[in-house]
Design a protein around this motif. Structure first.
Motif: not given
Lengths: 73, 855
Positions: A48, A50-51, A60-70, B53, B185, B208, B215, B217, B238
């Motif tokens: 939470l 980290d999000h 940490s903006m836009g890092h992949a893998g934590v998965g989508g969601g803006c 990831a 979301r 998501s 997105s 993934f 990832s």
């Protein structure tokens, strides 16, 4: 970008880690097994936090893998 | 703490037993358990590292279910002395809910499932300009940027005239804020892995979804333990694909020029884009000694595509170098807000390391971490983290935590951009941005130079073996002057926030072991709730033993779409236009309204005649609209702010967040010969938000997240069974204890009666049929502030009714094995006959799904 100078430093540091570490027998690992010694004792909260950080900070903006969601407005 | 004498003994035993496999016992760490340390440590480390990831399935928790709620609240920002109240703004807040389940099959196959949902709303900065260029709109309530501002020739000082006509310098930057309506979301992801003795591999993926950003993934991770499991190497990859689809910012449509990004925006004003993120991670974990672990990692992310934030605007300030200065030495600069522009790719590199040290005198652990980040946008960032995990007696643990973060600004960041040119125009008299001296420009404060300091504490309690409660709080402050080395953004961009969270984690393996260890108890548990009712019936059973605890989860989904009704009669669009919004004509109606509820059910029996219940819940609603055929065209300044696309396709709203919280007491009235009657008395506290608004207007009554009133919720329940049959009935009600909530209305009272029968098809599976009748009053009172008024849902009379439903359910109880004691149930409620108050969209049914475990 990461400076060229720091690359050897990182490599050297990693090498130190990989080399000599004292042998710890299985029966000596009692303390390591304690819940407080988990590298992340509260993974759900870390997720939470980290999000929140990733939607509020540049690094940490836009890092992949934590998965989508803006959630990024 | 284990005394030293005991410890010697324990070591001796452990030596003998070391080759054997153990079931772990948390109170007494033993040798075999420690073999998993490195694994545990490593997977947790991967979790903590951005850029990677994935969350490898952890080795130590076999079957686990957890639920977490989070609440994020930002403070107000400094808007040149204007209060949020004055500007009708609210700071950003977000509600978050997370559900996770992990399980192990065949001892080596790990499966993890996660569902996350967050809803946020509030004011966010869309752009920044010198204060001299800002003005309060004459209508009040909103700030605007003037198209011209007096400045010196260099564009470093800006001036305006005060109320006495004196020229004053106001060069400091100010944010312009935009209110965002609530948005939800949802994210679902899954991961499956296989564990060999020294190697783990897994693959995972997820999606998501929010209305402007989707997105999907995929990722894969691996781990290799060597050197007697003192060392662990881990890696992961990832890929994320994201689609951006956002509306132009509604409040400022005419003012922002999107031609910096798109030559021509489509007529519907939709900004679309795609981005891809590739990430790789390499990690190394080392046991350095009996009390020390070191964990390090490198990660790399490559992002490409649409990397802009479609809601961020950069302010261009054009100063024509040929313009002659006035006697004060000033020129008139021209301003233009444009969509921000970022490079189309980004390389990001991170390095992190964390030391975990056991502190013997306190039986505590300290974690010290450092993370370095650099990218080719010019951002370098340093993060320092420290926490102290202190177990206290009785299963309590307290963890204070501290974090410092500092970053330098991106090379193309500036609060606004001074362009030493005259504005140039294309042949068709549009502003021409092709000759700008800068390729990229963003005023997003996340790309500015600043530092952030946060401090918090987490309190954990082990409630019973296998059940843990956590609560955490963190305060965060973002300040330009906290940037390492100075030179950060000035104080106008500072803000603070807090994050609170609470979670419950149930280790099903530990509970199943507990049942297995006392077999009579286990049998009792397996059959105790034989009477219990279909999934849609709440308050249906009491706990039977003193000190028994039950943890349950309830999910409910309800949908309304299709035809419109008045009473029991189907009506046409024109009927709605003419009659549903009196005295006005309606112009639109809901094409689809859905509601989802996630409820945590915590039950505890202080004695065999009383059961106490606590039920927090998380709600989310969505509503989409269509224009009504035959509706007149109405121009209403209020509706100008409201982005319902009347008559021009679908528009939708979402709301959500923490709902009302119920407290209940259940009292046993009668129990004899398999007949059981109990009374439930409950109170619902108005913890759900009833200020869900869009552009200052209250959203429809049915879209508010709570009732806003204290509610009394009584019910009486009868259950019985014979052989494979069981049956029961319940009457329940909701009585609003207040006439009006703070928004000026109260939801109607409810009276519901239900009866059911069920049959045990197998020992572990039963099927049920149920009849339900619900009577609900219309909404009382009405909104005491500006609200939407174009659709039937905006009128209190169009709520409630009399409804007959049939329910069809299945319920399964796990009688043995690692999931022993778990109950799962689903029920579908099908509307049979409806009589609606006023004008409403047809009810299509309701799904209930529950899980519970008692121990």
């Amino acid at each position: 970008m990461i400076s060229k100078k720091s690359v050897p430093a990182i490599l050297a540091f990693s090498a130190v880690l990989l080399s000599g570490c004292s042998e710890v027998s299985p029966w000596e690992r009692g303390n390591l097994a304690k819940p407080q010694m988990a590298i992340d004792p509260t993974p759900a909260q870390t997720g939470l936090r980290d999000h929140v950080y990733s939607s509020r900070e540049g690094a940490s903006m836009g890092h992949a893998g934590v998965g989508g969601g803006c959630g990024c407005n | 703490m284990i005394s030293s004498k005991l410890k010697v003994q324990y070591s001796a035993i452990a030596k003998k037993l070391a080759p054997m496999r153990f079931v772990s016992r948390r109170e007494q760490p033993r040798a075999a358990e420690t073999a998993q340390v490195a694994l545990k440590a490593l997977s947790a480390a991967a979790l903590a590292l951005p850029g990677v990831a994935s969350q490898p399935a952890k080795a130590d928790d076999n079957n686990q279910v957890s639920v977490q709620y989070g609440y994020y609240q930002e403070g107000e920002r400094n808007l040149a002395g204007h209060s949020y109240n004055e500007l009708k703004l609210k700071p950003i807040r977000a509600d978050n809910q997370q559900l996770s389940a992990k399980t192990t099959f065949a001892d080596r196959i790990k499966l993890a499932l996660n569902f996350t949902q967050d809803t946020w709303s509030g004011a966010t900065p869309i752009t920044t300009a010198p204060e001299a260029a800002m003005t309060l709109l004459s209508s009040g309530a909103s700030m605007a940027i003037q198209s011209g501002v007096l400045s010196n020739k260099q564009g470093t000082k800006f001036y305006n005239y005060d109320s006495n006509g004196r020229l004053k310098e106001h060069s400091q930057s100010v944010h312009m804020m935009a209110m965002a309506s609530p948005e939800t979301r949802k994210q679902g992801d899954a991961r499956i892995g296989y564990e060999w003795d020294h190697v783990m591999l897994d693959v995972g993926g997820g999606v998501s979804s929010e209305h402007d950003y989707d997105s999907s993934f995929l990722s894969s991770n691996g781990r290799y333990d060597f050197n007697n499991k003192l060392s662990t190497l881990s890696w992961g990859f990832s890929y994320t694909d994201s689609q951006i689809k956002s509306q132009k910012i509604p409040q400022y449509q005419g003012y922002i020029d999107y031609r910096t990004l798109f030559d021509n925006l489509p007529a519907n004003g939709l900004i679309t884009g795609q981005r891809e993120d590739w990430a790789a991670h390499l990690g190394f974990n080392q046991v350095l000694g009996k009390n020390t672990l070191l964990d390090s990692g490198i990660n790399y992310t490559y992002s490409s595509g649409f990397l802009e934030n479609p809601y961020k605007v950069a302010e261009l300030i054009f100063i024509d170098p040929r313009q002659a200065a006035n006697p004060n030495g000033l020129v008139l600069a021209q301003t233009q807000g444009v969509a921000e522009r970022r490079p189309n790719f980004r390389n990001q590199l991170g390095f992190s390391t964390q030391l975990t040290q056991y502190v013997k005198p306190f039986d505590a652990a300290v974690h010290l971490g450092y993370h370095f980040f650099a990218d080719d946008w010019g951002i370098n960032a340093h993060t320092f983290e420290a926490d102290w995990v202190q177990p206290i007696s009785n299963g309590w643990t307290v963890t204070p935590r501290f974090r410092f973060y500092s970053q330098s600004a991106a090379s193309f960041y500036s609060p606004y951009f001074v362009i030493p040119q005259a504005i140039s125009y294309t042949k068709d008299f549009k502003k021409d941005y092709s000759k700008l001296p800068i390729a990229n420009f963003s005023s997003d404060q996340r790309l500015s130079g600043y530092g952030a300091l946060s401090a918090g504490v987490t309190i954990s309690r082990q409630l019973a073996k296998g059940v843990n409660l956590d609560a955490g709080f963190e305060y965060y402050t973002h300040q330009g002057n906290l940037k390492l080395g100075g030179g950060g953004e000035s104080s106008y961009a500072d803000y603070s926030s807090y994050l609170a969270n609470a979670s419950i984690k149930v280790d099903l393996s530990a509970l199943a072991n507990k049942f297995a260890n006392s077999s009579s108890h286990a049998n009792h548990k397996a059959h105790a709730h034989h009477h219990s009712a279909p999934a849609g019936v709440m308050y249906d059973h009491m706990l039977t033993e003193t000190d028994e605890i039950m943890v349950g989860y309830r999910y409910m989904y309800g949908a309304q779409y299709g035809n419109n009704f008045n009473g029991s009669t189907k009506v046409s669009d024109l009927d709605i236009v003419n009659s549903a919004c009196t005295p006005r004509p309606c112009t639109e109606t809901a094409s689809r309204h859905t509601m989802q509820m996630h409820m945590l059910e915590l039950m505890y029996a202080p004695s065999d005649w009383l059961t106490l219940m606590l039920m927090p819940q998380f709600m989310d609603m969505s509503m989409s609209f269509r224009g009504l055929n035959g509706a007149p065209v109405i121009t209403d300044p209020q509706d100008g702010m409201h982005h319902h696309a009347t008559g021009s396709g679908d528009a939708s709203h979402t709301t959500g967040g923490i709902g009302d919280t119920g407290f209940f007491g259940m009292f046993k009235l009668f129990e004899k010969n398999n007949h059981h009657v109990h009374l439930t008395l409950g109170l619902s506290a108005p913890t759900g938000d009833i200020n869900q608004k869009m552009a200052g207007n209250y959203l429809h009554y049915g879209m508010q997240v709570g009732s806003g009133t204290w509610d009394f919720k009584p019910s009486i329940t009868y259950t019985s069974s014979y052989d494979r049959w069981s049956w029961g009935g319940q009457v329940n009600g909701i009585q609003r204890l207040q006439d009006r909530n703070s928004a000026g209305y109260a939801l109607g009272n409810v009276l519901q009666s239900t009866a059911w029968g069920s049959y045990d098809v197998f020992d572990w599976l039963s099927a049920s049929v149920r009849g339900v009748h619900s009577l609900q009053q219309a909404v009382q009172g009405e909104f005491n502030g500006p609200h939407d008024n174009s659709s039937p849902m905006d009128y209190p009379a169009n709520y409630g009714g009399s409804f007959w439903d049939m329910g069809f359910g299945l319920k399964t109880k796990v009688l043995q094995g690692q999931f022993q004691g778990n109950t799962f149930a689903v029920e579908w409620l099908q509307p049979i006959h409806d009589r609606y108050n006023g004008y409403q969209v047809e009810r299509q049914g309701e799904l209930n799904a529950t899980w519970s475990i008692a121990f």
